[in-house]
Write a protein that holds these residues in place. Sequence first.
Motif, mmCIF file in Angstrom:
data_model
loop_
_atom_site.group_PDB
_atom_site.id
_atom_site.type_symbol
_atom_site.label_atom_id
_atom_site.label_comp_id
_atom_site.label_asym_id
_atom_site.label_seq_id
_atom_site.Cartn_x
_atom_site.Cartn_y
_atom_site.Cartn_z
ATOM 1 N N GLY A 189 -8.633 53.738 -42.520
ATOM 2 C CA GLY A 189 -7.609 54.682 -42.974
ATOM 3 C C GLY A 189 -7.600 54.848 -44.486
ATOM 4 N N VAL A 190 -7.154 56.018 -44.910
ATOM 5 C CA VAL A 190 -7.033 56.287 -46.347
ATOM 6 C C VAL A 190 -5.867 55.468 -46.908
ATOM 7 N N PRO A 191 -6.070 54.739 -48.022
ATOM 8 C CA PRO A 191 -4.965 53.928 -48.586
ATOM 9 C C PRO A 191 -3.737 54.796 -48.881
ATOM 10 N N ARG A 192 -2.553 54.290 -48.509
ATOM 11 C CA ARG A 192 -1.310 55.024 -48.758
ATOM 12 C C ARG A 192 -0.722 54.666 -50.100
ATOM 13 N N GLN A 193 -1.258 53.608 -50.696
ATOM 14 C CA GLN A 193 -0.751 53.183 -51.997
ATOM 15 C C GLN A 193 -1.700 53.636 -53.100
ATOM 16 N N GLN A 194 -1.170 53.653 -54.303
ATOM 17 C CA GLN A 194 -1.947 54.122 -55.439
ATOM 18 C C GLN A 194 -2.861 52.997 -55.946
ATOM 19 N N LEU A 195 -4.101 53.403 -56.278
ATOM 20 C CA LEU A 195 -5.083 52.466 -56.823
ATOM 21 C C LEU A 195 -4.821 52.277 -58.312
ATOM 22 N N ILE A 196 -4.855 51.030 -58.754
ATOM 23 C CA ILE A 196 -4.599 50.720 -60.159
ATOM 24 C C ILE A 196 -5.877 50.188 -60.796
ATOM 25 N N GLN A 197 -6.157 50.629 -62.042
ATOM 26 C CA GLN A 197 -7.336 50.162 -62.767
ATOM 27 C C GLN A 197 -6.908 49.485 -64.060
ATOM 28 N N ARG A 198 -7.576 48.397 -64.389
ATOM 29 C CA ARG A 198 -7.361 47.690 -65.645
ATOM 30 C C ARG A 198 -8.714 47.280 -66.203
ATOM 31 N N ASP A 199 -8.883 47.429 -67.517
ATOM 32 C CA ASP A 199 -10.129 47.064 -68.194
ATOM 33 C C ASP A 199 -9.937 45.776 -68.965
ATOM 34 N N LEU A 200 -10.936 44.910 -68.920
ATOM 35 C CA LEU A 200 -10.916 43.646 -69.642
ATOM 36 C C LEU A 200 -12.173 43.539 -70.483
ATOM 37 N N ALA A 201 -12.026 42.990 -71.700
ATOM 38 C CA ALA A 201 -13.169 42.660 -72.550
ATOM 39 C C ALA A 201 -13.250 41.144 -72.587
ATOM 40 N N LEU A 202 -14.231 40.599 -71.914
ATOM 41 C CA LEU A 202 -14.375 39.155 -71.781
ATOM 42 C C LEU A 202 -15.546 38.666 -72.612
ATOM 43 N N VAL A 203 -15.285 37.622 -73.398
ATOM 44 C CA VAL A 203 -16.346 37.004 -74.191
ATOM 45 C C VAL A 203 -16.864 35.807 -73.392
ATOM 46 N N VAL A 204 -18.189 35.841 -73.088
ATOM 47 C CA VAL A 204 -18.805 34.771 -72.302
ATOM 48 C C VAL A 204 -20.090 34.335 -72.987
ATOM 49 N N ALA A 205 -20.547 33.160 -72.618
ATOM 50 C CA ALA A 205 -21.824 32.673 -73.138
ATOM 51 C C ALA A 205 -22.967 33.487 -72.529
ATOM 52 N N ASP A 206 -24.103 33.568 -73.252
ATOM 53 C CA ASP A 206 -25.241 34.354 -72.783
ATOM 54 C C ASP A 206 -25.769 33.857 -71.444
ATOM 55 N N LYS A 207 -25.574 32.566 -71.165
ATOM 56 C CA LYS A 207 -26.121 31.998 -69.935
ATOM 57 C C LYS A 207 -25.320 32.392 -68.696
ATOM 58 N N VAL A 208 -24.114 32.934 -68.867
ATOM 59 C CA VAL A 208 -23.303 33.349 -67.724
ATOM 60 C C VAL A 208 -23.904 34.621 -67.129
ATOM 61 N N THR A 209 -24.183 34.586 -65.836
ATOM 62 C CA THR A 209 -24.807 35.742 -65.189
ATOM 63 C C THR A 209 -23.774 36.747 -64.739
ATOM 64 N N HIS A 210 -24.214 37.957 -64.613
ATOM 65 C CA HIS A 210 -23.344 39.053 -64.188
ATOM 66 C C HIS A 210 -22.786 38.801 -62.795
ATOM 67 N N ASP A 211 -23.663 38.417 -61.844
ATOM 68 C CA ASP A 211 -23.211 38.245 -60.463
ATOM 69 C C ASP A 211 -22.177 37.133 -60.344
ATOM 70 N N ALA A 212 -22.379 36.051 -61.103
ATOM 71 C CA ALA A 212 -21.428 34.940 -61.029
ATOM 72 C C ALA A 212 -20.055 35.370 -61.555
ATOM 73 N N LEU A 213 -20.067 36.120 -62.654
ATOM 74 C CA LEU A 213 -18.805 36.579 -63.248
ATOM 75 C C LEU A 213 -18.077 37.538 -62.305
ATOM 76 N N MET A 214 -18.823 38.509 -61.725
ATOM 77 C CA MET A 214 -18.198 39.478 -60.833
ATOM 78 C C MET A 214 -17.648 38.802 -59.572
ATOM 79 N N GLY A 215 -18.380 37.822 -59.068
ATOM 80 C CA GLY A 215 -17.911 37.124 -57.885
ATOM 81 C C GLY A 215 -16.595 36.394 -58.122
ATOM 82 N N THR A 216 -16.438 35.812 -59.309
ATOM 83 C CA THR A 216 -15.194 35.109 -59.631
ATOM 84 C C THR A 216 -14.036 36.089 -59.793
ATOM 85 N N LEU A 217 -14.296 37.242 -60.417
ATOM 86 C CA LEU A 217 -13.235 38.235 -60.608
ATOM 87 C C LEU A 217 -12.757 38.799 -59.275
ATOM 88 N N ARG A 218 -13.624 38.932 -58.316
ATOM 89 C CA ARG A 218 -13.251 39.535 -57.037
ATOM 90 C C ARG A 218 -12.552 38.539 -56.115
#
Length: 805
Positions: free
Chosen positions: A707-736
């Motif tokens: 079904g189509v969501p009946r509630q409004q979708l909210i977006q927020r942007d974050l600027a995160l400072v991480v070490a170079d060794k942190v991978t994209h997939d690991a970071l995205m997995g934690t945020l989700r």
Amino acid sequence: MQFPESWLREFCNPPVNTEELARLLTMAGLEVEELRPVAPAFHGIVVAEIVEAEQHPNADRLRVCRVDAGPHSKDGPLQIVCGAPNARVGIKVPLAIVGAELPPGEDGKPFKIGTGKLRGVESFGMLCSARELKLSEDHGGLLELAADAPLGQDIREHLKLDDTLFTLKLTPNLAHCLSVYGVAREVSALTGSPLVEPNLQAVAQAHADVLPVSVQDSDLCGRFSGRIVRGVNPKAQTPAWMVERLARCGQRSVSPLVDISNYVMFELGRPSHIFDLDKIHGGLSVRWAKEGESLKLLNGNTVALDAQVGVIADDQAVESLAGIMGGDATAVSHDTRNIYIEAAFWWPKAVMGRSRRYNFSTDAGHRFERGVDPQGTVEHIERITRLVQEICGGEAGPIDDQQPAMPVREPVTLRVARACKVIGMPVTQAECASVFQRLGLPFVEGDGTLTVTPPSWRFDITLEEDLIEEVVRILGYERLPATPPLAPVTARVRSESQRAPFAVRHALAGLDYQETINFSFVEARWELELAGNAEPIKVLNPIAAPLSVMRTSLLGSLIQVLKYNLARKAPRVRVFELGRVFLRDASVQDTDHSVAGVHQPLRVSGLAYGPAAAPQWAQADKAVDFFDVKGDIEALLAPRKATFVAAEHPAMHPGRCAAVQLDGATIGHIGELHPKWRQGYELPQAPVLFELDLAAVQKRELPAAQGVPRQQLIQRDLALVVADKVTHDALMGTLRDDPLVRAAWLFDVYKPAQPTADIAAGERSLAVRLELLDDSSTLTEERIDAAVVSAVARVQAAHGARLRA
């Protein structure tokens, strides 16, 4: 298989004309590919003898001949002016009398002979060469005829030129028809005309000499027969009739002994070999060759041998390639006085494919690899011996016949009811029995069955279907009724959860890749360097020396395609291939669809090189990189989500390679070509490659209604400072990792050239967008802020991330 019709009719002469005979053979499965007359149309050419030959008074190269043409020269010898170098008194030659017509020339019109005058001397006809009669390309002089040729006889009758050459295109199962007698046996079965048996009577023995022979490997040779003949004259002339028949079978005359062997091969289908007995050291041994042995063949080639090739050897060296070609060392010559005649049964599998290993083929190998009658060796040696004595003389000894492993033919049962069902028309048991009787197939009748024991010359009868084929082709395909098939047609619908290979091709083509098709056998270097495979599966008979192994990866083929295009100045190359690879796997069994020990999965592989997009005004040129091809793979696998994990691959850059995973299983790799191989293959820049398991790519998730969501979708942007060794997939997995976070993706990366107050050395800033949604209720500011704070806390705890100031 080529032969003259007249030779066939000597064995079986049915009451049908040439065209009907050709159609009869074709409809019985022996396709007549070509019918060609032995000689073109001409008339008025007769046998004449030169009785006088004088120099032309006005020409150095012409002679004035007087010829006797029998009844055609009633008023005395005819005067003919001739320029042939062999025009001499006493020879008999073809004479075109006045009014004769020679074969048509290049303009298609016949050349008519009339009275002429050459350099002031009258000529009443023309003496002819073989080329002028279009019997051969020999133009060295007049065609010399036999000394006993009747004067005045029509040359067509004398040379039997009113004949037709049959060329049959035989399938591999018709080995029993690779001889004139074999074809005659079929014609007799088809027409009911009597079959004339060849003269195979034994010759008288004049001595008791026998050459010692040892058959060491019965899986190579099942029967070996031989005879010594002493005191032959190899300088004798091959009879004209034999030379003529060999020529009409496409075989040139070599010497009388060789011609006799070839003649019997075409006559009876039995390849044989004649050794110079005095060149054989000790006895003969029949065995598989040994590593390191070599043999100089009759064709002048010297071949290296191994344990996969059968040979005949004497006490010192190898003398013959079993079933294929004899050796040069023991070949007969003008100095030969004593010979050894050999006829053997070589197992078809022991001869099959051996000629191709050495890049040549022979008539003998062609027959033996399809199957030659093992029962006829002694009789055929008698036939060869008789011809040798008639032409070259000699005294024959006894035949030494060894039978270490004769083939055993298993009976095959034909069910008449099944034959009716397969053929599609009613046939009776009596009709089937009549067919087998005409074909010479011994059988035993039962209740609705006939059990046939295949004769020694029929290697193709092993199944019931083979007998059904014999029944229908002898009864005649013309009898088959024109009935439509009644079998139900059931569509095989592919599951919607699996894409067809064509759909994968279509998807890649839509991503701007072009398909290539390459050989499955590749260079051994590609396997070692690009697949890390030091022991690939070797090809036994490669079509070219470099293409010597079976591939375990498609990458080498694509790199070769890239090099081919770059050599032709192609600036941008995007190609893919869908094909099989060949992996060693002891668990694979030998079936109709697989080979024991070889796993053959399908793979899909791609390569991108040059600009990421075609040149256009709206954007600057950019070289294709890892992420461009990664995006192509994601589009190919969509809607399934692939995970890319850093990995290593023999063909790819150690730091720019990833394993492609679906549901936790690795399905392939993507990466930039290794710098070492880029340099080794002389590429200006490194292409990006991928290779995936096709079975995994074909799987897809079925769409599920939501079904189509009946509630409004909210977006927020974050600027995160991480070490170079942190991978994209690991970071995205934690945020989700929060029910409210429906999606998170990276949209910007910032790394200053020099450390700043908020970004230290070895760190970078990642701009991430979060999508928040709760289907049950509207999100308040408090809940939104709490979700953002929770997300920052999770990445801080897991990866040491912090908000950028």
